[in-house]
Structures are given as structure tokens and as C-alpha cells.
Design a protein around this motif. Structure first.
Motif, short mmCIF file in Angstrom:
data_model
loop_
_atom_site.label_atom_id
_atom_site.label_comp_id
_atom_site.label_asym_id
_atom_site.label_seq_id
_atom_site.Cartn_x
_atom_site.Cartn_y
_atom_site.Cartn_z
N ASP A 117 0.84 -1.20 0.00
CA ASP A 117 0.00 0.00 0.00
C ASP A 117 0.88 1.26 0.00
O ASP A 117 0.66 2.21 -0.76
CB ASP A 117 -0.85 -0.05 1.27
CG ASP A 117 -2.08 0.80 1.18
OD1 ASP A 117 -2.90 0.52 0.29
OD2 ASP A 117 -2.21 1.74 1.97
N VAL A 132 -6.42 -1.82 -9.36
CA VAL A 132 -6.17 -2.69 -8.20
C VAL A 132 -6.94 -3.99 -8.39
O VAL A 132 -8.12 -3.96 -8.77
CB VAL A 132 -6.62 -2.00 -6.89
CG1 VAL A 132 -6.39 -2.92 -5.69
CG2 VAL A 132 -5.88 -0.67 -6.70
N GLU A 134 -7.82 -7.38 -6.10
CA GLU A 134 -7.66 -8.12 -4.83
C GLU A 134 -8.22 -9.52 -5.02
O GLU A 134 -9.18 -9.72 -5.76
CB GLU A 134 -8.29 -7.37 -3.65
CG GLU A 134 -9.77 -7.02 -3.78
CD GLU A 134 -10.70 -8.06 -3.18
OE1 GLU A 134 -10.31 -9.23 -3.11
OE2 GLU A 134 -11.83 -7.68 -2.82
N PRO A 144 -15.29 -4.92 -2.69
CA PRO A 144 -13.89 -5.31 -2.62
C PRO A 144 -13.37 -5.27 -1.19
O PRO A 144 -14.05 -4.78 -0.29
CB PRO A 144 -13.18 -4.25 -3.49
CG PRO A 144 -14.04 -3.05 -3.43
CD PRO A 144 -15.46 -3.57 -3.27
N SER A 145 -12.18 -5.79 -0.99
CA SER A 145 -11.61 -5.87 0.36
C SER A 145 -11.37 -4.47 0.94
O SER A 145 -11.18 -3.50 0.20
CB SER A 145 -10.28 -6.62 0.31
OG SER A 145 -9.29 -5.85 -0.35
N THR A 147 -8.75 -3.53 2.35
CA THR A 147 -7.39 -3.14 1.95
C THR A 147 -7.40 -2.50 0.57
O THR A 147 -6.77 -1.47 0.34
CB THR A 147 -6.47 -4.38 1.95
OG1 THR A 147 -6.60 -5.05 3.21
CG2 THR A 147 -5.03 -4.00 1.71
N ALA A 148 -8.12 -3.12 -0.37
CA ALA A 148 -8.16 -2.59 -1.74
C ALA A 148 -8.82 -1.21 -1.77
O ALA A 148 -8.37 -0.32 -2.51
CB ALA A 148 -8.90 -3.57 -2.65
N THR A 151 -6.22 1.16 -0.53
CA THR A 151 -5.19 1.38 -1.55
C THR A 151 -5.71 2.32 -2.63
O THR A 151 -5.00 3.25 -3.06
CB THR A 151 -4.79 0.03 -2.20
OG1 THR A 151 -4.40 -0.88 -1.18
CG2 THR A 151 -3.63 0.22 -3.17
N VAL A 187 -11.28 -1.16 -9.22
CA VAL A 187 -10.88 -2.20 -8.26
C VAL A 187 -11.63 -3.49 -8.60
O VAL A 187 -12.86 -3.50 -8.69
CB VAL A 187 -11.21 -1.76 -6.82
CG1 VAL A 187 -10.82 -2.86 -5.82
CG2 VAL A 187 -10.48 -0.45 -6.47
N ALA A 189 -12.32 -7.66 -7.83
CA ALA A 189 -12.29 -8.64 -6.73
C ALA A 189 -12.42 -10.06 -7.28
O ALA A 189 -13.38 -10.35 -8.02
CB ALA A 189 -13.41 -8.35 -5.74
N GLU A 199 -3.21 -9.08 -2.97
CA GLU A 199 -3.54 -7.84 -3.70
C GLU A 199 -2.45 -7.52 -4.70
O GLU A 199 -1.26 -7.66 -4.41
CB GLU A 199 -3.70 -6.67 -2.72
CG GLU A 199 -4.08 -5.37 -3.43
CD GLU A 199 -4.43 -4.25 -2.45
OE1 GLU A 199 -5.36 -4.42 -1.66
OE2 GLU A 199 -3.76 -3.19 -2.51
N VAL A 201 -1.35 -4.34 -7.38
CA VAL A 201 -1.59 -2.99 -7.90
C VAL A 201 -0.82 -2.89 -9.20
O VAL A 201 0.40 -3.12 -9.24
CB VAL A 201 -1.10 -1.92 -6.90
CG1 VAL A 201 -1.53 -0.54 -7.38
CG2 VAL A 201 -1.66 -2.19 -5.50
#
Ligand code: NAI
Ligand SMILES: O=C(O)C1=N[C@H](C(=O)O)C[C@H](O)C1
Length: 251
Positions: A117, A132, A134, A144-145, A147-148, A151, A187, A189, A199, A201
Motif C-alpha cells: 500500500d 487494483v 484483490e 472489494p476488500s 485493503t483494496a 489502496t 478495483v 475482486a 492484492e 496494484v
């Protein structure tokens, strides 16, 4: 010894936290609670820090209740929006320990994910295109997550600060194939049996690509970050709400 209670203790993450807290030399398990248990059992007398790993639909309610109980809280559950974070800040300000109480929320506790990240935000202003992807286990309930989403927000903020134009994309028809657009960043998933938490990027310029990828193959990868957050909250972390493990790393 830091007394740690776990909320969501029977879950995939919560059960790992119970084990990690029990085995670490400086932490001890206080209460292990799950759905249906009464959070008023958690008090400053029996608990220094609570770790909360439940589901996005209940986490805010749990965190607000725990703030009311006067304990510090480490949160790993996803689903946080600016509106929900504002409610946490308000609850801390009007709670029982407005000058000292701490809540810490991490989209991801794995060092690989936190660094991915961080590097993605650094790279963002150098590339015309960014997307992105994930990839997670199929038992995950949100997409999506978290985290994503984090990010994507970070990349978008870096692009905006650099005054960059929107990402080039000539798509005219899209039945969903281009993913969810978060702050202008697409993003995607993937849910696949055998995966855990991953993940990628992707950054692109004419004639070149940079890929930053983080893989958590096992949930043990999150435990050093969880224990770091517990220790920081029991120690010198600032009062109030902190979001992101990067705040506790020397990056
Ligand atoms: N920040 C990070 O590094 C990570 C975050 N996560 C996130 O953590 C969350 C939990 O993930 P998993 O453990 O895989 O889910 P899980 O479904 O295995 O566990 C959730 C647990 O919460 C319990 N629960 C549900 N409602 C509750 C309530 N009202 N009070 C107390 N407990 C309740 C469930 O009974 C279950 O035991 C998800 O949002 C996931 O995305 C997961 C892995 C790493
Ligand atoms: O549900 C999971 O498993 C994970 N959830 C978090 C997220 O949504 O970002 C962190 C990690 O990806 C694992």
C-alpha cells in the motif's frame, strides 16, 4: 502483562488472535467473546485492550459499545467509511476517557500488505494508469476488500495531489467487467478456493508496467501486526482514532 479481550473470538481471525495473545510473553487473554455475548462484561478492570474482528455489519456498534465501556480498542474488521469513522471520533470525544482513550483501525495487519500500500502511494504519481486487483478466499463476505478500498483511496489522493488527469479508458460498454470505481480507480475482486488474502496494484505507462503484489498465504501473517497494535495502544500510541498500521512502523 497487557490484558487483552477478543471480540469475534470464534472466527477465523479471532481464534488466531486468541492463540497469539495467549502465547505472547507480554499479553494475557482476558475475555473471549463472540456473537450473543454481552460486551458490558468488558471493563477497564479486566481489560487493557480489546481486539475486534467480527463482520462489517456489526463492528461499528461493537466499537461504540466498547468505547462506552472505557477500554482501548484495536479493530481489524472491514467496512469502515468516513461517516462511520466520524461516529467513532464523536463517541471518543463524548466518552468516559476523552483525553486518553484510543481506537486503532487497520485495513490490513500484514507487513507485506502495509508495504504494498505504501509503495503504491509512492508510485502513483509516476504512472498514467493504475488498477487494483484483490484476490481472496470465497468465504469472505465483503467485496472489494477493505485493503483494496484503502489502496484505491491512497492512489487517488496521490494522483490528485500531483494534479494528474483522469486515467485513460475508452470503455463504452461495461456490464461490470471493469470492476468497482473507487475515487476514479478501478478495483477488481476475485474469490477463489485455495486463496487467502492477496492484492496486486498495476501501474502502466506507454511501453512499461510496474506490478506491486502482496500475498498473505496464512492468517498467522496478521498476528505480528495485531500484537504491535495492542502494545502500542497499551503504550505510547496517541489518544483518539488512528487508522492504518503504517502509523506504527518506521516508514
Ligand atoms: N485487518 C486485517 O488485517 C484483517 C481483517 N480481516 C477482516 O476481519 C473480519 C473478520 O474476518 P474473519 O475472521 O475471516 O470472519 P469470520 O466470519 O470467520 O469471523 C467473524 C466472527 O465474528 C463473530 N460475530 C458476528 N457478530 C458478532 C457480534 N455482534 N459480536 C461478537 N462477535 C460477532 C462471528 O460469530 C464470527 O465468529 C472481516 O471484516 C475481514 O475482512 C480479516 C483478515 C485480516
Ligand atoms: O477477509 C479477509 O480475509 C481479509 N480482509 C481484510 C480486507 O478486506 O482487506 C484484510 C485481508 O485482505 C484479509
Amino acid at each position: 502483562m497487557i490484558k487483552v479481550s477478543v471480540v469475534g473470538a470464534k472466527g477465523r481471525m479471532g481464534s488466531h488472535v486468541v492463540e497469539a495473545v495467549t502465547n505472547a510473553p507480554d499479553t494475557q487473554l482476558a475475555l473471549a467473546l463472540d456473537a450473543g455475548d454481552d460486551l458490558t462484561a468488558v471493563t477497564p478492570e479486566n481489560t487493557d485492550v480489546v481486539v475486534e474482528f467480527t463482520v462489517p455489519s456489526v463492528s461499528l456498534t461493537n466499537v461504540l459499545a466498547l468505547i462506552g465501556q472505557g477500554v482501548d480498542v484495536v479493530v481489524g474488521t472491514t467496512g469502515w467509511t468516513e461517516e462511520k469513522l466520524a461516529q467513532v471520533r464523536e463517541a471518543l470525544a463524548s466518552g468516559p476517557r476523552p483525553d486518553t482513550q484510543k481506537v486503532f483501525i487497520a485495513p490490513n495487519f500484514a507487513i507485506s500488505a502495509v508495504l504494498a500500500d505504501y509503495f503504491a502511494v509512492k508510485a502513483a504519481k509516476y504512472f498514467e494508469s493504475a488498477e487494483v486487483i484483490e484476490l481472496h478466499h470465497p468465504t469472505k463476505v465483503d467485496a472489494p476488500s477493505g485493503t483494496a478500498i484503502h489502496t484505491a483511496h491512497g492512489i487517488a489522493a496521490a494522483r490528485k495531489a500531483a494534479g494528474m488527469a483522469p486515467i485513460p479508458d475508452a470503455t463504452e460498454t461495461d456490464g461490470g467487467s471493469r470492476g468497482q470505481v473507487i475515487d476514479g480507480i478501478h478495483v477488481h475482486a476475485v474469490r477463489l478456493r485455495g486463496l487467502n488474502a492477496h492484492e496486486e496494484v498495476l501501474f502502466g505507462n506507454a511501453g512499461e508496467q510496474l506490478t506491486i503484489r502482496a500475498d498473505s498465504f496464512d492468517r498467522t501473517s496478521f498476528m505480528p501486526g495485531v500484537l504491535l497494535a495492542v502494545r502500542k495502544l497499551a503504550g505510547d500510541a496517541p489518544a483518539g482514532l488512528t487508522v492504518g498500521l503504517d502509523h506504527f512502523l518506521d516508514l
